[in-house]
Every structure is written in structure tokens, then in C-alpha cells.
Design a protein around this motif. Structure first.
Motif, mmCIF file in Angstrom:
data_model
loop_
_atom_site.group_PDB
_atom_site.id
_atom_site.type_symbol
_atom_site.label_atom_id
_atom_site.label_comp_id
_atom_site.label_asym_id
_atom_site.label_seq_id
_atom_site.Cartn_x
_atom_site.Cartn_y
_atom_site.Cartn_z
ATOM 1 N N TYR A 43 0.485 0.771 6.461
ATOM 2 C CA TYR A 43 -0.624 0.287 5.648
ATOM 3 C C TYR A 43 -0.871 -1.196 5.902
ATOM 4 C CZ TYR A 43 -0.757 4.454 2.698
ATOM 5 O OH TYR A 43 -0.884 5.737 2.240
ATOM 6 N N GLY A 46 -4.832 -1.566 1.493
ATOM 7 C CA GLY A 46 -4.858 -0.190 1.036
ATOM 8 C C GLY A 46 -5.237 0.808 2.109
ATOM 9 N N VAL A 100 7.402 5.046 4.051
ATOM 10 C CA VAL A 100 6.097 4.386 3.996
ATOM 11 C C VAL A 100 6.265 2.919 4.390
ATOM 12 C CG1 VAL A 100 4.122 3.832 2.527
ATOM 13 C CG2 VAL A 100 5.376 5.959 2.168
ATOM 14 N N PHE A 102 4.477 -0.974 5.201
ATOM 15 C CA PHE A 102 3.402 -1.918 4.914
ATOM 16 C C PHE A 102 3.593 -3.138 5.812
ATOM 17 C CE2 PHE A 102 3.971 0.523 1.082
ATOM 18 C CZ PHE A 102 2.682 0.760 0.630
ATOM 19 N N GLN A 119 0.136 -8.388 -0.690
ATOM 20 C CA GLN A 119 0.569 -7.041 -1.043
ATOM 21 C C GLN A 119 -0.580 -6.291 -1.714
ATOM 22 O OE1 GLN A 119 4.113 -7.338 -3.422
ATOM 23 N NE2 GLN A 119 5.407 -7.544 -1.623
ATOM 24 N N SER A 120 -0.747 -5.048 -1.328
ATOM 25 C CA SER A 120 -1.780 -4.209 -1.934
ATOM 26 C C SER A 120 -1.263 -3.619 -3.242
ATOM 27 C CB SER A 120 -2.149 -3.074 -0.978
ATOM 28 O OG SER A 120 -1.040 -2.208 -0.820
ATOM 29 N N LYS A 121 -2.168 -3.046 -4.000
ATOM 30 C CA LYS A 121 -1.765 -2.367 -5.235
ATOM 31 C C LYS A 121 -0.797 -1.237 -4.921
ATOM 32 C CE LYS A 121 -5.973 -3.364 -7.813
ATOM 33 N NZ LYS A 121 -7.158 -2.827 -8.481
ATOM 34 N N LEU A 122 -1.032 -0.543 -3.816
ATOM 35 C CA LEU A 122 -0.162 0.559 -3.426
ATOM 36 C C LEU A 122 1.256 0.069 -3.130
ATOM 37 C CD1 LEU A 122 -0.078 3.590 -2.832
ATOM 38 C CD2 LEU A 122 -0.746 3.062 -0.489
ATOM 39 N N GLU A 123 1.372 -1.072 -2.448
ATOM 40 C CA GLU A 123 2.708 -1.606 -2.173
ATOM 41 C C GLU A 123 3.388 -2.095 -3.446
ATOM 42 O OE1 GLU A 123 5.255 -4.696 0.598
ATOM 43 O OE2 GLU A 123 3.071 -4.673 0.816
ATOM 44 N N GLU A 125 3.019 -0.855 -6.394
ATOM 45 C CA GLU A 125 3.504 0.364 -7.059
ATOM 46 C C GLU A 125 4.781 0.875 -6.396
ATOM 47 O OE1 GLU A 125 0.349 3.235 -7.110
ATOM 48 O OE2 GLU A 125 -0.978 1.915 -8.238
ATOM 49 N N ALA A 126 4.830 0.865 -5.066
ATOM 50 C CA ALA A 126 6.025 1.318 -4.342
ATOM 51 C C ALA A 126 7.206 0.402 -4.648
ATOM 52 C CB ALA A 126 5.751 1.360 -2.845
#
Length: 141
Positions: A43, A46, A100, A102, A119-123, A125-126
Motif C-alpha cells: 500500500y 490507501g 500486509v 505499507f 500513514q494512511s487510515k488503513l495502516e 488501523e493495522a
């Protein structure tokens, strides 16, 4: 007649300055482009990108990067400076959460500062679920 000469001189000067700026920024970008064959999907922000050959170069403003693959430019991102503790080689750094990945940082050989990606929102969260491991891939210039 004199007014026309002054206007022509100004136009030629502006054109010369624009050409010099384009030429010198292109030389700089070519000298710091780095490439890597990334063997896993990852990633950027996002966006999930497939494994493959990628090239990265700093933007002329030096506070961002351009990432490309064989299909063309994928992204231009604003980055923050990051200390390069090992300026003897170019490398891509990834945060890995399970399977996953990033893209987190880029470091160029010979430069003490690299580029850290936001950092993305997805990262985020991870990261809230588990601690990241760092994966490092060597790059070529």
C-alpha cells in the motif's frame, strides 16, 4: 521601436530562465531516481499496488516524491524528512503487519535525509491491532 526591443528582450530572458530551470531540475531528478523490484503487493496511502518494478524520484520541491511503474506515474506524495542512518545504500522501507505491507520510507545512497511517507487510515488501523515489523529492500540508482 525601443519599447518593442525591451519587450522582446524580456520575453527571451523569461524563456531562457524557464528552459534552464526545466533542464537543471531534470538533471537532478535523473541523478537521484532509484528503482526496486518489489516482490509483494503493498500500500501507498490507501492504494494497493501490485508486486513489480517501481521507480521513485524526489519532486523538484524536495518535500515530495513521485512513484512510477511500467504503466506510468502512480502517485505523487508529500513527504516529511527522515534521517538516513545508513547513507551507503539506497533502499525502500516497509511496515509489515502480518502479510500486509505499507511503504513507509525511502532512503537514497549518499544522502543523510530520506523521505517518510504519511500513514494512511488503513495502516493506523493495522497498527492498532499489532506492532509493525520493518522490511527493507535494496534499490538501485
Amino acid at each position: 521601436m525601443k519599447r518593442h526591443s525591451v519587450r522582446l528582450f524580456g520575453t527571451r530572458t523569461a524563456l531562457l530562465i524557464a528552459l534552464l530551470a526545466a533542464f537543471t531540475s531534470g538533471l537532478f531528478a535523473q541523478s537521484v531516481q532509484m528503482k526496486a523490484n518489489i516482490p509483494f503487493d503493498f500500500y501507498i496511502g490507501g492504494k494497493l499496488l501490485p508486486a513489480g518494478a517501481y521507480s521513485v524520484m524526489p519532486l523538484a520541491s524536495q518535500n515530495g516524491i513521485q512513484i512510477s511503474n511500467s504503466s506510468g506515474t502512480i502517485a505523487m506524495l508529500i513527504t516529511t524528512p527522515a534521517a538516513n542512518s545508513n547513507p551507503t545504500r539506497s533502499r525502500f522501507l516497509f511496515h509489515r503487519y502480518g502479510t500486509v505491507y505499507f511503504l513507509s520510507e525511502l532512503q537514497w545512497e549518499g544522502y543523510r535525509a530520506g523521505h517518510a511517507l504519511p500513514q494512511s487510515k488503513l495502516e493506523i488501523e493495522a497498527r492498532n491491532s499489532s506492532a509493525p515489523e520493518t522490511a527493507v529492500l535494496s534499490a538501485t540508482r
